[in-house]
Write a protein that holds these residues in place. Sequence first.
Motif, PDB file in Angstrom:
ATOM      1  N   ALA A 175      85.168  44.728  93.373  1.00 52.86           N
ATOM      2  CA  ALA A 175      87.055  45.344  93.310  1.00 52.86           C
ATOM      3  C   ALA A 175      87.916  45.741  94.319  1.00 52.86           C
ATOM      4  CB  ALA A 175      87.101  46.408  92.595  1.00 52.86           C
ATOM      5  N   LEU A 176      89.181  45.113  94.790  1.00 58.74           N
ATOM      6  CA  LEU A 176      89.644  45.010  96.217  1.00 58.74           C
ATOM      7  C   LEU A 176      90.882  46.472  95.966  1.00 58.74           C
ATOM      8  CD1 LEU A 176      90.765  41.491  96.814  1.00 58.74           C
ATOM      9  CD2 LEU A 176      88.676  42.776  98.037  1.00 58.74           C
ATOM     10  N   LEU A 177      91.349  46.941  96.766  1.00 58.70           N
ATOM     11  CA  LEU A 177      92.345  47.700  96.818  1.00 58.70           C
ATOM     12  C   LEU A 177      92.974  48.069  97.858  1.00 58.70           C
ATOM     13  CD1 LEU A 177      90.279  51.323  96.496  1.00 58.70           C
ATOM     14  CD2 LEU A 177      91.232  50.241  94.744  1.00 58.70           C
ATOM     15  N   LEU A 178      94.342  47.317  97.831  1.00 56.91           N
ATOM     16  CA  LEU A 178      95.799  46.895  98.108  1.00 56.91           C
ATOM     17  C   LEU A 178      96.361  48.022  98.660  1.00 56.91           C
ATOM     18  CD1 LEU A 178      95.974  43.695  97.319  1.00 56.91           C
ATOM     19  CD2 LEU A 178      94.471  43.863  98.990  1.00 56.91           C
ATOM     20  N   ASP A 179      97.026  48.341 100.374  1.00 49.28           N
ATOM     21  CA  ASP A 179      97.519  49.275 100.452  1.00 49.28           C
ATOM     22  C   ASP A 179      99.181  48.100 100.244  1.00 49.28           C
ATOM     23  OD1 ASP A 179      99.702  51.878 102.094  1.00 49.28           O
ATOM     24  OD2 ASP A 179      99.547  50.674 103.461  1.00 49.28           O
ATOM     25  N   ALA A 180     100.320  49.234 100.150  1.00 49.80           N
ATOM     26  CA  ALA A 180     101.646  48.082  99.985  1.00 49.80           C
ATOM     27  C   ALA A 180     102.007  47.810 101.576  1.00 49.80           C
ATOM     28  CB  ALA A 180     102.510  48.759  99.218  1.00 49.80           C
ATOM     29  N   TYR A 181     102.673  49.046 102.485  1.00 48.14           N
ATOM     30  CA  TYR A 181     103.710  49.037 103.515  1.00 48.14           C
ATOM     31  C   TYR A 181     102.785  48.173 104.543  1.00 48.14           C
ATOM     32  CZ  TYR A 181     107.797  50.009 102.283  1.00 48.14           C
ATOM     33  OH  TYR A 181     109.806  50.436 102.339  1.00 48.14           O
ATOM     34  N   GLY A 182     102.473  47.307 105.126  1.00 46.38           N
ATOM     35  CA  GLY A 182     102.107  47.207 106.499  1.00 46.38           C
ATOM     36  C   GLY A 182     100.893  45.971 106.368  1.00 46.38           C
ATOM     37  N   VAL A 183     100.727  45.895 104.827  1.00 53.09           N
ATOM     38  CA  VAL A 183      99.872  44.890 104.617  1.00 53.09           C
ATOM     39  C   VAL A 183     100.449  43.392 103.441  1.00 53.09           C
ATOM     40  CG1 VAL A 183      97.463  44.451 102.580  1.00 53.09           C
ATOM     41  CG2 VAL A 183      98.199  46.685 104.165  1.00 53.09           C
ATOM     42  N   LEU A 184     101.287  44.268 102.350  1.00 53.36           N
ATOM     43  CA  LEU A 184     101.372  42.668 101.372  1.00 53.36           C
ATOM     44  C   LEU A 184     103.038  43.000 102.475  1.00 53.36           C
ATOM     45  CD1 LEU A 184     100.146  44.233  97.913  1.00 53.36           C
ATOM     46  CD2 LEU A 184     100.269  42.477  99.092  1.00 53.36           C
ATOM     47  N   VAL A 185     104.643  43.664 102.160  1.00 51.31           N
ATOM     48  CA  VAL A 185     105.265  44.007 102.870  1.00 51.31           C
ATOM     49  C   VAL A 185     106.026  45.130 104.163  1.00 51.31           C
ATOM     50  CG1 VAL A 185     106.274  44.081  99.985  1.00 51.31           C
ATOM     51  CG2 VAL A 185     105.860  45.986 101.086  1.00 51.31           C
ATOM     52  N   ALA A 187      83.801  48.429  96.072  1.00 52.79           N
ATOM     53  CA  ALA A 187      85.228  48.286  95.820  1.00 52.79           C
ATOM     54  C   ALA A 187      85.080  48.361  98.186  1.00 52.79           C
ATOM     55  CB  ALA A 187      86.573  48.942  95.598  1.00 52.79           C
ATOM     56  N   VAL A 188      86.593  47.730  98.076  1.00 56.13           N
ATOM     57  CA  VAL A 188      87.103  47.235  99.935  1.00 56.13           C
ATOM     58  C   VAL A 188      88.545  47.617  99.712  1.00 56.13           C
ATOM     59  CG1 VAL A 188      87.670  45.220  99.927  1.00 56.13           C
ATOM     60  CG2 VAL A 188      87.098  46.451 102.141  1.00 56.13           C
ATOM     61  N   MET A 189      88.583  48.420 100.384  1.00 56.82           N
ATOM     62  CA  MET A 189      89.839  49.138 100.753  1.00 56.82           C
ATOM     63  C   MET A 189      90.759  48.025 102.552  1.00 56.82           C
ATOM     64  SD  MET A 189      92.241  51.699 100.132  1.00 56.82           S
ATOM     65  CE  MET A 189      93.919  51.260 101.092  1.00 56.82           C
ATOM     66  N   VAL A 190      91.568  47.344 101.801  1.00 58.73           N
ATOM     67  CA  VAL A 190      92.153  46.983 102.521  1.00 58.73           C
ATOM     68  C   VAL A 190      93.791  47.549 103.102  1.00 58.73           C
ATOM     69  CG1 VAL A 190      93.194  44.359 103.216  1.00 58.73           C
ATOM     70  CG2 VAL A 190      91.607  44.845 101.646  1.00 58.73           C
ATOM     71  N   GLY A 191      93.881  48.076 104.826  1.00 57.83           N
ATOM     72  CA  GLY A 191      95.180  48.749 104.723  1.00 57.83           C
ATOM     73  C   GLY A 191      95.134  48.704 105.901  1.00 57.83           C
ATOM     74  N   HIS A 205      94.005  55.917 110.246  1.00 54.68           N
ATOM     75  CA  HIS A 205      94.062  57.541 109.709  1.00 54.68           C
ATOM     76  C   HIS A 205      94.444  57.742 108.464  1.00 54.68           C
ATOM     77  CE1 HIS A 205      93.366  57.763 114.364  1.00 54.68           C
ATOM     78  NE2 HIS A 205      92.668  58.972 113.828  1.00 54.68           N
ATOM     79  N   THR A 206      94.780  56.975 107.997  1.00 58.50           N
ATOM     80  CA  THR A 206      94.440  57.435 106.515  1.00 58.50           C
ATOM     81  C   THR A 206      94.093  56.644 105.299  1.00 58.50           C
ATOM     82  OG1 THR A 206      96.816  56.071 105.945  1.00 58.50           O
ATOM     83  CG2 THR A 206      97.362  58.053 106.350  1.00 58.50           C
ATOM     84  N   ASP A 207      94.080  54.838 105.173  1.00 58.81           N
ATOM     85  CA  ASP A 207      93.702  53.697 104.590  1.00 58.81           C
ATOM     86  C   ASP A 207      91.977  53.629 105.258  1.00 58.81           C
ATOM     87  OD1 ASP A 207      95.904  52.969 103.637  1.00 58.81           O
ATOM     88  OD2 ASP A 207      96.699  52.466 105.024  1.00 58.81           O
ATOM     89  N   ILE A 208      91.969  53.806 105.754  1.00 61.81           N
ATOM     90  CA  ILE A 208      90.818  53.289 106.944  1.00 61.81           C
ATOM     91  C   ILE A 208      89.560  54.856 106.641  1.00 61.81           C
ATOM     92  CG2 ILE A 208      88.838  52.676 108.796  1.00 61.81           C
ATOM     93  CD1 ILE A 208      90.482  50.766 107.184  1.00 61.81           C
ATOM     94  N   ALA A 209      90.429  55.840 107.161  1.00 59.18           N
ATOM     95  CA  ALA A 209      89.022  57.361 106.868  1.00 59.18           C
ATOM     96  C   ALA A 209      89.335  57.659 105.744  1.00 59.18           C
ATOM     97  CB  ALA A 209      90.449  58.179 107.979  1.00 59.18           C
ATOM     98  N   GLY A 210      90.403  57.000 105.263  1.00 59.30           N
ATOM     99  CA  GLY A 210      90.052  57.234 103.186  1.00 59.30           C
ATOM    100  C   GLY A 210      89.248  56.548 102.817  1.00 59.30           C
ATOM    101  N   ALA A 211      88.937  55.235 103.152  1.00 56.37           N
ATOM    102  CA  ALA A 211      87.337  54.822 102.494  1.00 56.37           C
ATOM    103  C   ALA A 211      86.634  54.966 103.199  1.00 56.37           C
ATOM    104  CB  ALA A 211      87.581  53.100 103.294  1.00 56.37           C
ATOM    105  N   ILE A 255      83.105  53.378 100.603  1.00 53.58           N
ATOM    106  CA  ILE A 255      83.701  52.144 100.716  1.00 53.58           C
ATOM    107  C   ILE A 255      83.487  51.435 101.539  1.00 53.58           C
ATOM    108  CG2 ILE A 255      83.852  52.485  98.337  1.00 53.58           C
ATOM    109  CD1 ILE A 255      86.950  51.870  99.005  1.00 53.58           C
ATOM    110  N   ALA A 256      83.308  50.217 101.650  1.00 49.43           N
ATOM    111  CA  ALA A 256      84.108  49.348 103.213  1.00 49.43           C
ATOM    112  C   ALA A 256      85.979  49.395 102.892  1.00 49.43           C
ATOM    113  CB  ALA A 256      83.470  48.177 102.358  1.00 49.43           C
ATOM    114  N   SER A 257      85.818  48.961 104.058  1.00 47.61           N
ATOM    115  CA  SER A 257      86.903  48.801 104.480  1.00 47.61           C
ATOM    116  C   SER A 257      87.520  48.250 105.279  1.00 47.61           C
ATOM    117  CB  SER A 257      87.896  50.524 105.567  1.00 47.61           C
ATOM    118  OG  SER A 257      87.136  50.325 107.104  1.00 47.61           O
TER     119      SER A 257
END
Length: 286
Positions: A23-33, A236-240, A244-250, A255-257
Amino acid sequence: MSDNPAVLPPTPSLAQLRARYSALLLDAYGVLVDEDGALPGAAEAVAALERDAVPWLVVTNDASRSEETNAARLRSLGLDVPPARILSSGALITPWLREHGLGGARCAVLGSDDAVRFVARDGYEIVPARADAVVEALVLADDAGFPFLDTMNAALSLLMRAFDAGRPPALLLANPDVIFPASGGRYGFTAGAMAVMLESALALRFPELAPRFVPLGKPSPRIFAEAFARLGTRDAVMVGDQLHTDIAGAHAAGIASALCLTGVTSADTVARSALRPTYLLPAIGA
């Protein structure tokens, strides 16, 4: 993850990440828009995930928009993201309140109309953030939707009175991000900066208590646990875009980041940091 700060993490493509994880977890701001619209390759990446039935979610700290409003905005930018694919930190507010014995609590919510609806839709009483208000919870959801300085002054006064009276309310921070990427190298403050302001002021008056807001969005493990429950997997892998939010949270969730370099954090920052992502992703469409 290399122990040598001079060695940057590997840079797979999004397709390679899809092949490695369930599975993939995607951030919105800075990744998609960003504020200007969809980032290059984002629409194609989202379309491919949907076409190939990949388990995925947009996991966002943006509590200013409901799932439906967020999906409509993304659709207007060319990204076809169904509401069911969006997990907002705003959706975690009332579950936290119920778990802590605050069902039906009187709540002051700082944020947009949608942010207020995250709380009101579950039957909670919404109280305006006034200096003389009596509330059981103060929720920081977003930095917009209200006169900023007047409302922050009122919220500070409300909290000072409540702590002086020995009835401190629950302090919830839906969006722990301090800043967000706008576009063209511009940045903006968001709800995490509001929490820093109020916590600093309260610590001056009540140093023995040092009141802190409870974060609900990334890097809180709470939002990752909800994502795993919805997807039915922890593989899952977190893409952010923020260390200090996306990567630290992963990391905290085990999980991978993958750090996407189209947002707040640069490769130079990663090279200098002890906090390292598993991967670097130059852009979502790279």
